[in-house]
Scaffold this motif. Structure first.
Motif, PDB file in Angstrom:
ATOM      1  N   GLU A  66      57.306 -40.826 -19.625  1.00  0.00           N
ATOM      2  CA  GLU A  66      57.350 -39.357 -19.788  1.00  0.00           C
ATOM      3  C   GLU A  66      58.668 -38.924 -20.434  1.00  0.00           C
ATOM      4  N   LYS A  67      59.755 -39.553 -20.030  1.00  0.00           N
ATOM      5  CA  LYS A  67      61.069 -39.238 -20.594  1.00  0.00           C
ATOM      6  C   LYS A  67      61.104 -39.534 -22.091  1.00  0.00           C
ATOM      7  N   ASN A  68      60.551 -40.673 -22.499  1.00  0.00           N
ATOM      8  CA  ASN A  68      60.551 -41.046 -23.914  1.00  0.00           C
ATOM      9  C   ASN A  68      59.620 -40.152 -24.731  1.00  0.00           C
ATOM     10  N   GLU A  69      58.484 -39.798 -24.155  1.00  0.00           N
ATOM     11  CA  GLU A  69      57.576 -38.885 -24.862  1.00  0.00           C
ATOM     12  C   GLU A  69      58.255 -37.530 -25.081  1.00  0.00           C
ATOM     13  N   LYS A  70      58.922 -37.041 -24.059  1.00  0.00           N
ATOM     14  CA  LYS A  70      59.635 -35.768 -24.170  1.00  0.00           C
ATOM     15  C   LYS A  70      60.720 -35.851 -25.245  1.00  0.00           C
ATOM     16  N   ARG A  71      61.421 -36.964 -25.307  1.00  0.00           N
ATOM     17  CA  ARG A  71      62.481 -37.132 -26.321  1.00  0.00           C
ATOM     18  C   ARG A  71      61.911 -37.032 -27.737  1.00  0.00           C
ATOM     19  N   LYS A  91      49.956 -36.538 -33.610  1.00  0.00           N
ATOM     20  CA  LYS A  91      50.134 -37.975 -33.869  1.00  0.00           C
ATOM     21  C   LYS A  91      51.021 -38.624 -32.809  1.00  0.00           C
ATOM     22  N   VAL A  92      52.109 -37.941 -32.470  1.00  0.00           N
ATOM     23  CA  VAL A  92      53.029 -38.495 -31.470  1.00  0.00           C
ATOM     24  C   VAL A  92      52.328 -38.633 -30.124  1.00  0.00           C
ATOM     25  N   LYS A  93      51.571 -37.597 -29.737  1.00  0.00           N
ATOM     26  CA  LYS A  93      50.871 -37.653 -28.449  1.00  0.00           C
ATOM     27  C   LYS A  93      49.810 -38.748 -28.450  1.00  0.00           C
ATOM     28  N   ASN A  94      49.138 -38.936 -29.593  1.00  0.00           N
ATOM     29  CA  ASN A  94      48.142 -40.009 -29.678  1.00  0.00           C
ATOM     30  C   ASN A  94      48.782 -41.382 -29.491  1.00  0.00           C
ATOM     31  N   GLU A  95      49.946 -41.561 -30.110  1.00  0.00           N
ATOM     32  CA  GLU A  95      50.635 -42.853 -29.970  1.00  0.00           C
ATOM     33  C   GLU A  95      51.057 -43.088 -28.530  1.00  0.00           C
ATOM     34  N   PHE A  96      51.529 -42.046 -27.867  1.00  0.00           N
ATOM     35  CA  PHE A  96      51.925 -42.207 -26.459  1.00  0.00           C
ATOM     36  C   PHE A  96      50.710 -42.413 -25.556  1.00  0.00           C
ATOM     37  N   ASN A  97      49.568 -41.840 -25.948  1.00  0.00           N
ATOM     38  CA  ASN A  97      48.338 -42.098 -25.182  1.00  0.00           C
ATOM     39  C   ASN A  97      47.956 -43.574 -25.277  1.00  0.00           C
ATOM     40  N   TYR A 123      56.093 -49.873 -31.165  1.00  0.00           N
ATOM     41  CA  TYR A 123      55.768 -48.448 -31.170  1.00  0.00           C
ATOM     42  C   TYR A 123      56.970 -47.566 -31.501  1.00  0.00           C
ATOM     43  N   GLY A 124      58.154 -48.005 -31.159  1.00  0.00           N
ATOM     44  CA  GLY A 124      59.343 -47.182 -31.420  1.00  0.00           C
ATOM     45  C   GLY A 124      59.523 -46.911 -32.905  1.00  0.00           C
ATOM     46  N   GLU A 125      59.361 -47.967 -33.730  1.00  0.00           N
ATOM     47  CA  GLU A 125      59.502 -47.801 -35.177  1.00  0.00           C
ATOM     48  C   GLU A 125      58.383 -46.935 -35.752  1.00  0.00           C
ATOM     49  N   ILE A 126      57.157 -47.115 -35.245  1.00  0.00           N
ATOM     50  CA  ILE A 126      56.034 -46.301 -35.723  1.00  0.00           C
ATOM     51  C   ILE A 126      56.304 -44.823 -35.454  1.00  0.00           C
ATOM     52  N   SER A 129      59.264 -43.369 -37.612  1.00  0.00           N
ATOM     53  CA  SER A 129      58.912 -43.246 -39.028  1.00  0.00           C
ATOM     54  C   SER A 129      57.920 -42.113 -39.266  1.00  0.00           C
ATOM     55  N   LEU A 130      56.985 -41.941 -38.349  1.00  0.00           N
ATOM     56  CA  LEU A 130      56.032 -40.826 -38.490  1.00  0.00           C
ATOM     57  C   LEU A 130      56.760 -39.482 -38.438  1.00  0.00           C
ATOM     58  N   ILE A 131      57.688 -39.359 -37.480  1.00  0.00           N
ATOM     59  CA  ILE A 131      58.431 -38.095 -37.340  1.00  0.00           C
ATOM     60  C   ILE A 131      59.317 -37.851 -38.563  1.00  0.00           C
ATOM     61  N   ILE A 132      60.006 -38.865 -39.028  1.00  0.00           N
ATOM     62  CA  ILE A 132      60.914 -38.709 -40.168  1.00  0.00           C
ATOM     63  C   ILE A 132      60.130 -38.420 -41.443  1.00  0.00           C
ATOM     64  N   THR A 133      58.950 -39.035 -41.586  1.00  0.00           N
ATOM     65  CA  THR A 133      58.092 -38.735 -42.741  1.00  0.00           C
ATOM     66  C   THR A 133      57.746 -37.258 -42.778  1.00  0.00           C
TER      67      THR A 133
END
Length: 815
Positions: A66-71, A91-97, A123-126, A129-133
């Motif tokens: 939960e902490k990492n998802e929030k970050r 996309k971020v929520k799907n990856e955390f799911n 998953y960290g790199e994915i 990279s999605l957020i930075i894109t």
């Protein structure tokens, strides 16, 4: 095309990502740019930690998830305008799911497979990279996300990653021929195996990802952005004096990265070496700095050694026995076993007698290596041809690296001499025929000392750092600190000595500062220190384990002198004006000398006799040169000389003694001086330095004090008794005056016997005109048989004693 790689520290926060975006945008103005990103700083560690918690059925993994998802969601909200957030948030929520599902599976099965670990770790790199894109899109850039998992193909899924370059290069070439964009964003670290299952390129694999792209696209240069100014001469976190290198070769970079230089992941060079693609390491936060360029040659590096590095996560595996000698194929069997266990050998060394093989492996592989080897050689072990395999932990490897080392003689000698002089024991040594690397296995506790010693030896302006730990900061100690402060620049400029005071102690408080104490504020600092404890003081000095450590004792404490053996036994030099150690029983005295020689630590006590006068040093030189001492006559007590030079039978004797105390000529307990015990200790020390085996009880002491005075228990009682004995003192003075003589307290050694006592000295004697608190020593030897060698000068006082201690410190520095 530009290929850029950014590490986890470069994208650890939204502010840092903005800084990175500026760099990428600037580069993209020149030509199309591929930017490879690591996970946000610390995320990969968290992902793996959550997996382990889930495998242990520890539900706290959910809190960390939960902490990492929030970050990550907060990063999206900080970087991207609200109107553009919905897609990326989804996309971020799907990856955390997906991550949550994986962790649930691990939790339910109570099992964490290697395959699952690789999937989770990527998953960290994915995510980053999605957020930075999406952030680049919000800035109006033409950007394309590149899923590295669809392009990079690995041959296996374990930690020993091998890339299928043919398939990978074809995939990358096809992708970039079919897609156009100003900026391409790719996650580092991630890949897939030949069965299409997600995998990774190993920890630090984002560098490798960028190198693979660079090799496939045949670019001129790969730029790796990190949080330091390039590759350093040594780890700057351990060696403060380390500095960044401007140019190094591929081979040097490979050696440095292999042996622990964490700026570059070792496999990174593989795709670049044959194609001659340069690597430029730059600082994300100081992009204007030159950084380090890695290329075919490092001609601009003028030093023989390019860098010093280390690995501390290793263990030694030792195979030993007479059954190995002359047996063909023994080594092959050994390394076949390790190969089949998938264990990488970091270092190998074998004695020319063939009696033993020593290998270094990663710490977490040592036990597996031991079990496999013991099983493979079970017959030889049972028949006692070889011993059971042993594993040695708490070791590390330090290595010198440099292309030019092979053309310079004596580097190994300098390396081992520098380590040996600081009592750093070498367990094993390895050097390849290329002479590009000299590696030594040492105790892990000595790594910091070793790296600093070697850096000082090979990289710094010829200078030597002395680390002082001083106990006793009264009259003598405070004067010493003042002298060290005033001469600080002179020592550095003229003698190339950098003297740091790292610890101070008085009878009440002690304080330490690993960066060096401010000598302008030491009085205030020590008052804020912890309660003084001399054993704890020693343990702290030992724990710091710094090169060229010197313990300075300015006290007259028996407790402190009893610790000298502990200091010397840990290669910590001792400088002292405390006479107790050198005047203890002869066995204890010789033990200190032996420890000094055995552990390479200096034991200097010039101020034990004559304060700052070179009396002991002169005597040592006479004996060392083969001269033989036949007689010593001396006035060795500056305090007694001061007292009898100023006592004229007019002012009471006790008043003169009080004046001597006030001037700092006596010990805090003046009875030590007036009883003659101090002089007896001094002539004992000179006797021993002359080569005689003598004890303090062997010295005849003709004291001028009454028995009651000698046995007094306090200064107050002592002075009361001096007042009562005034008639006796006056009578001694008058007797000498009638004989036209001076009263001098004389120490004498002759025919193997020593004595001290008050004597009347006539005008013809060298002692007659001795004034103030001066000392004088007459050395009669085979060479100086008629006219003695005379050493004369001030023999008491805080200033001259401090200067004598200072001189001993310099002697160690120049050693």
């Amino acid at each position: 095309m530009n290929i850029l790689k950014f590490g986890g520290s470069s994208v650890a926060s939204p502010d840092r990502i903005k800084k990175v975006a500026e760099i990428v945008q600037k580069k993209a103005q020149e030509k199309n740019t591929v930017a490879v990103f690591s996970a946000f700083g610390g995320v990969t560690n968290d992902l793996l930690k959550m997996a382990e918690l889930a495998a242990d059925e520890d539900l706290t993994y959910k809190d960390l998830l939960e902490k990492n998802e929030k970050r990550h969601l907060e990063a999206v909200k900080t970087l991207i305008p609200v109107k553009d957030q919905s897609s990326i948030l989804s996309k971020v929520k799907n990856e955390f799911n997906r991550l949550e599902t994986l962790y649930e599976g691990v939790y339910l099965l109570n099992e964490l497979s290697n395959r699952t670990k690789h999937v989770i770790a990527g998953y960290g790199e994915i995510l980053s990279s999605l957020i930075i894109t999406e952030y680049f899109r919000s800035l109006g850039e033409e950007v394309q996300f590149v899923d590295s998992r669809e392009l990079i193909v690995c041959k296996n899924t374990n930690e020993k990653i091998q890339v299928n370059y043919e398939k990978t290069y074809n995939n990358i070439e096809d992708f970039f021929s079919e897609h156009e964009a100003n900026i391409f964003v790719a996650p580092g670290f991630v890949a897939r195996n030949e069965q299409g299952i997600p995998s990774t390129l190993g920890r630090g694999g984002s560098d490798f990802t960028a190198a693979i792209f660079a090799g496939a696209l045949n670019v001129e240069r790969l730029t790796v952005y990190t949080d330091v100014d390039g590759m350093y001469t040594a780890n700057p976190n351990i060696v403060p004096q380390a500095y960044s290198l401007k140019n190094i070769s591929y081979q040097e970079a490979m050696e440095l990265s292999h042996f622990g230089a964490k700026v570059l992941y070792p496999p990174t060079l593989q795709p670049l070496l044959n194609k001659g693609i340069e690597i430029h390491i730059k600082n994300t936060f100081r992009p204007e700095e030159e950084g380090t360029l890695i290329s075919k040659g490092s001609q601009e590096n003028f030093r023989w050694v390019t860098g010093i590095t280390h690995i501390d996560s290793v263990k030694l595996v030792n195979i030993e026995g007479s059954g190995m000698v002359g047996i063909p194929g023994f080594s092959k069997r050994c390394f076949d076993v390790l190969f089949h266990e998938n264990i990488n050998v970091v270092l190998i060394t074998q004695a020319s007698s063939e009696h033993s093989i020593c290998i270094a492996v990663k710490g977490d592989e040592a036990e597996a290596a031991k079990l496999a080897l013991n099983e493979a050689f079970e017959v030889e072990i049972q028949s006692h041809k070889i011993k059971a395999v042993e594993v040695e932990d708490k070791v590390a490897i330090v290595a010198l690296v440099g292309d030019r080392m092979k053309s310079h003689h004596g580097l190994s000698g300098k390396m081992f001499s520098a380590l040996g002089n600081n009592n750093i024991n070498i367990r094993a040594i390895a050097q390849g025929s290329s002479e590009r690397n000299i590696s030594a296995v040492i105790a892990k506790k000595d790594v910091t000392k070793a790296l600093n010693v070697l850096h000082e030896q090979f990289f710094e302006v010829p200078s030597k750092e002395l680390n002082l730990f001083i106990t006793g900061v009264g009259n003598v100690g405070s004067k010493l600190l003042n002298q060290l402060k005033s001469q600080e620049q002179y020592l550095l400029d003229k003698l190339r000595l950098k003297v740091r005071i790292l610890g101070l102690s008085n009878s009440r408080k002690m304080i330490f500062d690993e960066n060096g104490l401010d000598l302008d504020k030491w009085q205030d600092l020590i008052e804020e220190g912890e309660k003084a404890d001399q054993k704890a003081f020693f343990e702290k000095v030992k724990e710091l384990n710094l090169r060229n450590s010197i313990f300075v004792d300015n006290t007259a404490s028996a407790e402190i002198s009893s610790l000298y053996s502990a200091y010397l036994g840990n290669s910590i030099s001792v400088v002292t004006c405390n006479k107790i150690a050198c005047s203890q029983d002869f066995q204890g005295y010789t033990r200190l000398q032996d420890l000094s020689r055995e552990y390479g630590a200096s034991f200097l006590y010039e101020t034990n006799v004559g304060a700052g006068l070179p009396i002991i040093d002169t005597l040592k030189n006479l004996v060392a040169s083969g001269d033989r001492v036949t007689k010593i006559q001396a006035v060795l007590s500056g305090s007694l000389n001061f007292v009898f030079n100023n006592y004229k039978g007019e002012e009471p004797f006790y008043k003169v003694v009080e004046a001597a105390m006030k001037e700092g000529y006596t010990e805090p307990d003046p009875k030590i001086d007036l009883s003659g015990i101090d002089v007896a200790r001094k002539i004992l020390i000179l006797s021993r330095e002359s080569g005689l085996e003598m004890e303090l009880g062997d010295i005849e002491n003709d004291s001028f004090l009454s028995e009651a005075s000698l046995n007094s228990e306090s200064n107050e009682v002592f002075f009361d008794l001096l007042k009562q004995d005034e008639p006796d003192f006056k009578k001694m003075y008058e007797s000498a005056a009638e004989n036209n003589a001076q009263l001098k307290y004389v120490a004498q050694l002759e025919d193997g016997k020593a004595k001290v006592g008050l004597q009347q000295v006539g005008p013809e004697h060298p002692f007659y005109n001795l004034s103030g608190s001066d000392n004088i020593v007459l050395f009669f030897t085979d060479r100086y048989s008629q006219q003695p060698l005379i050493v004369k000068g001030a023999g008491a006082g805080a200033d001259v004693t401090a200067s004598g201690i200072f001189a001993d410190v310099i002697r160690i520095g120049k050693k």
